[in-house]
Design a protein around this motif. Structure first.
Motif, PDB file in Angstrom:
ATOM      1  N   VAL A 175       3.058  56.235  55.854  1.00 34.34           N
ATOM      2  CA  VAL A 175       4.050  57.251  55.502  1.00 34.34           C
ATOM      3  C   VAL A 175       3.488  58.645  55.798  1.00 34.34           C
ATOM      4  O   VAL A 175       4.155  59.483  56.397  1.00 34.34           O
ATOM      5  CB  VAL A 175       4.471  57.134  54.027  1.00 34.34           C
ATOM      6  CG1 VAL A 175       5.181  58.404  53.543  1.00 34.34           C
ATOM      7  CG2 VAL A 175       5.394  55.929  53.829  1.00 34.34           C
ATOM      8  N   ARG A 176       2.248  58.867  55.409  1.00 34.06           N
ATOM      9  CA  ARG A 176       1.670  60.206  55.526  1.00 34.06           C
ATOM     10  C   ARG A 176       1.369  60.598  56.970  1.00 34.06           C
ATOM     11  O   ARG A 176       1.538  61.760  57.361  1.00 34.06           O
ATOM     12  CB  ARG A 176       0.389  60.286  54.680  1.00 34.06           C
ATOM     13  CG  ARG A 176       0.640  60.255  53.173  1.00 34.06           C
ATOM     14  CD  ARG A 176      -0.600  59.824  52.418  1.00 34.06           C
ATOM     15  NE  ARG A 176      -0.867  58.399  52.635  1.00 34.06           N
ATOM     16  CZ  ARG A 176      -2.052  57.810  52.423  1.00 34.06           C
ATOM     17  NH1 ARG A 176      -3.081  58.540  52.028  1.00 34.06           N
ATOM     18  NH2 ARG A 176      -2.192  56.510  52.618  1.00 34.06           N
ATOM     19  N   ILE A 177       0.930  59.654  57.787  1.00 32.06           N
ATOM     20  CA  ILE A 177       0.590  59.983  59.174  1.00 32.06           C
ATOM     21  C   ILE A 177       1.821  60.406  59.969  1.00 32.06           C
ATOM     22  O   ILE A 177       1.791  61.457  60.626  1.00 32.06           O
ATOM     23  CB  ILE A 177      -0.166  58.805  59.829  1.00 32.06           C
ATOM     24  CG1 ILE A 177      -1.543  58.650  59.191  1.00 32.06           C
ATOM     25  CG2 ILE A 177      -0.297  59.013  61.336  1.00 32.06           C
ATOM     26  CD1 ILE A 177      -2.244  57.349  59.528  1.00 32.06           C
ATOM     27  N   PRO A 178       2.939  59.647  59.955  1.00 33.68           N
ATOM     28  CA  PRO A 178       4.115  60.147  60.676  1.00 33.68           C
ATOM     29  C   PRO A 178       4.681  61.420  60.077  1.00 33.68           C
ATOM     30  O   PRO A 178       5.224  62.257  60.807  1.00 33.68           O
ATOM     31  CB  PRO A 178       5.103  58.976  60.596  1.00 33.68           C
ATOM     32  CG  PRO A 178       4.624  58.118  59.493  1.00 33.68           C
ATOM     33  CD  PRO A 178       3.133  58.281  59.450  1.00 33.68           C
ATOM     34  N   ALA A 179       4.566  61.601  58.764  1.00 37.13           N
ATOM     35  CA  ALA A 179       4.991  62.869  58.176  1.00 37.13           C
ATOM     36  C   ALA A 179       4.188  64.016  58.778  1.00 37.13           C
ATOM     37  O   ALA A 179       4.739  65.059  59.153  1.00 37.13           O
ATOM     38  CB  ALA A 179       4.818  62.832  56.662  1.00 37.13           C
ATOM     39  N   ALA A 180       2.877  63.824  58.892  1.00 41.42           N
ATOM     40  CA  ALA A 180       2.022  64.868  59.454  1.00 41.42           C
ATOM     41  C   ALA A 180       2.346  65.125  60.924  1.00 41.42           C
ATOM     42  O   ALA A 180       2.411  66.270  61.367  1.00 41.42           O
ATOM     43  CB  ALA A 180       0.556  64.472  59.305  1.00 41.42           C
ATOM     44  N   CYS A 181       2.561  64.058  61.684  1.00 45.01           N
ATOM     45  CA  CYS A 181       2.833  64.222  63.112  1.00 45.01           C
ATOM     46  C   CYS A 181       4.165  64.912  63.372  1.00 45.01           C
ATOM     47  O   CYS A 181       4.309  65.650  64.350  1.00 45.01           O
ATOM     48  CB  CYS A 181       2.822  62.858  63.798  1.00 45.01           C
ATOM     49  SG  CYS A 181       1.187  62.081  63.895  1.00 45.01           S
ATOM     50  N   CYS A 182       5.155  64.679  62.492  1.00 43.39           N
ATOM     51  CA  CYS A 182       6.511  65.202  62.707  1.00 43.39           C
ATOM     52  C   CYS A 182       6.814  66.448  61.883  1.00 43.39           C
ATOM     53  O   CYS A 182       7.950  66.944  61.902  1.00 43.39           O
ATOM     54  CB  CYS A 182       7.536  64.107  62.406  1.00 43.39           C
ATOM     55  SG  CYS A 182       7.441  62.694  63.541  1.00 43.39           S
ATOM     56  N   GLY A 183       5.835  66.963  61.149  1.00 43.72           N
ATOM     57  CA  GLY A 183       6.015  68.219  60.433  1.00 43.72           C
ATOM     58  C   GLY A 183       6.918  68.138  59.219  1.00 43.72           C
ATOM     59  O   GLY A 183       7.602  69.111  58.884  1.00 43.72           O
ATOM     60  N   ILE A 184       6.906  66.978  58.526  1.00 46.53           N
ATOM     61  CA  ILE A 184       7.727  66.814  57.328  1.00 46.53           C
ATOM     62  C   ILE A 184       6.832  66.393  56.174  1.00 46.53           C
ATOM     63  O   ILE A 184       5.601  66.382  56.289  1.00 46.53           O
ATOM     64  CB  ILE A 184       8.860  65.788  57.564  1.00 46.53           C
ATOM     65  CG1 ILE A 184       8.289  64.406  57.894  1.00 46.53           C
ATOM     66  CG2 ILE A 184       9.785  66.284  58.681  1.00 46.53           C
ATOM     67  CD1 ILE A 184       9.338  63.297  57.973  1.00 46.53           C
ATOM     68  N   ALA A 185       7.452  66.037  55.041  1.00 47.12           N
ATOM     69  CA  ALA A 185       6.715  65.605  53.859  1.00 47.12           C
ATOM     70  C   ALA A 185       6.844  64.098  53.677  1.00 47.12           C
ATOM     71  O   ALA A 185       7.864  63.501  54.035  1.00 47.12           O
ATOM     72  CB  ALA A 185       7.238  66.325  52.611  1.00 47.12           C
ATOM     73  N   GLY A 186       5.801  63.481  53.141  1.00 48.75           N
ATOM     74  CA  GLY A 186       5.835  62.049  52.892  1.00 48.75           C
ATOM     75  C   GLY A 186       4.927  61.702  51.729  1.00 48.75           C
ATOM     76  O   GLY A 186       3.857  62.307  51.569  1.00 48.75           O
TER      77      GLY A 186
END
Length: 372
Positions: free
Chosen positions: A123-134
């Motif tokens: 959850v956290r890695i794609p949030a970081a890559c896409c500039g959102i929160a997770g």
């Protein structure tokens, strides 16, 4: 490529639009786990996964099931069969995984909340890559019935959203016992891990300083000893859950290789890993009695390109907290580059409300700066 494996009709009435990772059962729909092999052997789910009960009760609309890396095994977000979702911030960079489609659906405005799973940072890695929160939730807080297992003693379900307020909306759907938010954290333990890009560390430090938080340096001496037990548990539990797929025609080389490696995890190695996990959990718990939350980056550097990610340690800063079982929130902070630096806040067991309160306070200070 699309973030979606299955799309449902557009909602007729206003309300939260929810994108569900295709590792989570939705009644009447085949759960593919991002794998043609799984899809071709599966029947439509007879019932929703348990974690969707609150979604249905709130009359939120599930708008589709999203792409993921095959069988949740890779943190990159790529999928050769169903297509790799395009990172909306930078199309040449990875979207992050394994919950790539849910992150991209949220980042592009096609969903208000994305639901993903997180075993080592997914959850956290794609949030970081896409500039959102997770938000990676506390292990065991959200039920896993009807969720495709990778490593059940590490797997969690968590929400992604454009901001922390959206993450709170997602938690209200996932956990009927979600409480009112407490006061934000006052004392933050700043954790530094070797190998992180200096610009990333500077962006995290600047964000904490601008928010006016009291910051204390902390150490977790057992950090470097977490990688072997993590590997043993993920592979050992992958084998327990999916050994029947060994050498199945149509599996990617990556997943096939993981299954072969998993076959060789001995009961002794797995038992040793579980013992090491207990010690690590105690170390993290002890650190969180001295500070309210821990803070560190989510990724060691800017997300890598899709053409060259093999040597990038995507889970280095995320997976140790899966081993600990504690919740962790990723949120973007102002920084140059197409993908903003992602700050990771880590809280005590069942401390999601504290993390979200702290994240909201940070956003209140930092978002105006990000827009200027």
């Amino acid at each position: 490529m699309s973030a979606w494996i299955t799309r449902f009709p557009s909602p007729a009435s206003p309300g939260l639009r929810v994108a569900v990772k295709d590792a989570i059962d939705v009644a009447g729909v085949v759960t593919t786990a991002g794998s043609a092999v799984v899809r071709d052997r599966a029947a439509a789910a007879k019932a929703d996964a348990e974690c969707l009960a609150g979604v249905r009760a709130a009359a939120a609309t599930i708008v589709g099931k999203t792409t993921l890396t095959e069988m949740c095994v890779s943190p990159v977000g790529d999928n050769a069969i169903f297509g790799t979702p395009v990172n909306p911030l930078a199309p040449l960079l990875i979207p992050g995984g394994s919950s790539s489609g849910s992150a991209v659906a949220v980042a592009t405005g096609e969903a208000d909340v994305g639901l993903g799973t997180d075993t080592g940072g997914s959850v956290r890695i794609p949030a970081a890559c896409c500039g959102i929160a997770g938000l990676k939730t506390t292990w065991g807080r959200v039920p896993l019935g009807g969720v495709w297992p990778l490593a059940p003693s590490l797997d969690v379900v968590g929400p992604l959203a454009r901001d922390v307020a959206g993450v709170v909306d997602g938690m209200r759907l996932l956990d009927p016992a979600w409480g009112s938010l407490p006061a934000p954290a006052r004392v933050v333990g700043r954790l530094r891990v070797e190998g992180v890009d200096s610009a990333v560390e500077d962006a995290v430090d600047s964000a904490l300083d601008e928010a006016g938080l009291t910051v204390r340096e902390v150490r977790l001496p057992g950090w470097d000893d977490t990688y072997e037990p993590l590997d043993a548990i993920i592979l050992g539990e992958l084998w327990q859950a999916h050994h029947a797929l060994l050498d199945a025609d149509g599996l990617s080389d990556f997943v096939a290789g993981a299954l072969h490696a998993a076959r060789d995890v001995s009961p002794q190695r797995l038992a040793k890993a579980l013992t090491a996990r207990t010690a690590w959990q105690a170390e993290v718990t002890s650190a969180l009695t001295l500070v309210d939350v821990l803070a560190l980056p989510t990724l060691v550097a800017s997300p890598p390109p899709l053409t060259d990610f093999a040597r990038f340690p995507l889970t280095q800063l995320t997976a140790p907290f899966n081993l600990a079982g504690v919740p962790a929130l990723a949120l973007p902070v102002p920084s140059p580059g197409p993908a903003p630096v992602s700050l990771q806040l880590v809280g005590p067991m069942n401390g999601e409300e504290l993390l979200c309160a702290t994240g909201l306070a940070l956003e209140g200070v930092l978002q105006p700066a990000a827009r200027s």
